[in-house]
Design an enzyme around this catalytic site. Sequence first.
Site, PDB file in Angstrom:
ATOM      1  N   CYS A 102       0.847  -1.185   0.000  1.00 38.68           N
ATOM      2  CA  CYS A 102       0.000   0.000   0.000  1.00 38.68           C
ATOM      3  C   CYS A 102       0.892   1.247   0.000  1.00 38.68           C
ATOM      4  O   CYS A 102       1.716   1.409  -0.892  1.00 38.68           O
ATOM      5  CB  CYS A 102      -0.957  -0.064   1.184  1.00 38.68           C
ATOM      6  SG  CYS A 102      -2.145   1.283   1.307  1.00 38.68           S
ATOM      7  N   ASP A 136      -8.341  -2.842  -8.245  1.00 35.70           N
ATOM      8  CA  ASP A 136      -7.904  -1.712  -7.421  1.00 35.70           C
ATOM      9  C   ASP A 136      -8.189  -0.396  -8.133  1.00 35.70           C
ATOM     10  O   ASP A 136      -8.123  -0.307  -9.366  1.00 35.70           O
ATOM     11  CB  ASP A 136      -6.407  -1.836  -7.139  1.00 35.70           C
ATOM     12  CG  ASP A 136      -5.950  -1.065  -5.906  1.00 35.70           C
ATOM     13  OD1 ASP A 136      -6.711  -0.207  -5.432  1.00 35.70           O
ATOM     14  OD2 ASP A 136      -4.834  -1.325  -5.435  1.00 35.70           O
ATOM     15  N   HIS A 166      -7.339  -3.611  -3.638  1.00 31.46           N
ATOM     16  CA  HIS A 166      -6.261  -3.121  -2.789  1.00 31.46           C
ATOM     17  C   HIS A 166      -6.134  -4.006  -1.550  1.00 31.46           C
ATOM     18  O   HIS A 166      -7.104  -4.593  -1.083  1.00 31.46           O
ATOM     19  CB  HIS A 166      -6.564  -1.678  -2.372  1.00 31.46           C
ATOM     20  CG  HIS A 166      -5.349  -0.889  -2.008  1.00 31.46           C
ATOM     21  ND1 HIS A 166      -4.419  -0.497  -2.933  1.00 31.46           N
ATOM     22  CD2 HIS A 166      -4.899  -0.451  -0.806  1.00 31.46           C
ATOM     23  CE1 HIS A 166      -3.458   0.187  -2.327  1.00 31.46           C
ATOM     24  NE2 HIS A 166      -3.721   0.215  -1.029  1.00 31.46           N
TER      25      HIS A 166
END
Length: 222
Positions: A101, A158, A190
């Site tokens: 991330c 995502d 994600h």
Amino acid sequence: MGLCISMPDGAAPFPALIVMQHQGGVDEFIQEMTRRLASSGYLAIAPDLYHRDGPDCKDDLITRRSRLSDRRIVNDLNATVRHLQSDSAADMKRIGIIGFCMGGRIVYLAAAAIPVFKAAVAYYPGNTFRAWGRDLPSPFERTAEIHCPLQGHFGADDANPSPQDVVKLDAELAKFNKPHEFYSYANAGHAFMDSTKESYRRDAEAASWPRTLEFLGRHLGA
């Protein structure tokens, strides 16, 4: 600055990996990643980028993340590298970086900003097109400075990074002849690696992690 360190079994020195946190900080997921990497032969170390907040900070994670700047992040990474240099268990000729991330974004930045790394793995690196701080280039704008092989893992569902973002990153890396390999995973968004969240996708994890270990082994030789 707090550090979560996991040591492998066997005789030192070991190849080292800096593990970059996601927005949740050095939480259960990041600690588990350091343990998994140690079990594969790496000295794994995760710096707590929220250390300036103090142990009693009650701010939400978005607020804490918003206080980070690229300058401070690079400073913290350099401090982590210096810590490894002082540890005889770390083989400084074999050091890499991996992140998830926002940590994936930091991996992209670090691959350009800090020349010590021999390999970099970025999982779903969002916000690479924006600088954190004033009068700074974004990680994307520093692509020409990247100095080590880069592997990227992305969820096809995502939004940040989106599939269009992945195409743009891939093209920029190719433009500057930067060694890289990208993988996209269907039915994953994600944070597909984080088993503590609903976003976790077992199939994407099962496909991506062996690729990560093979890439790291190829460049760091655990």
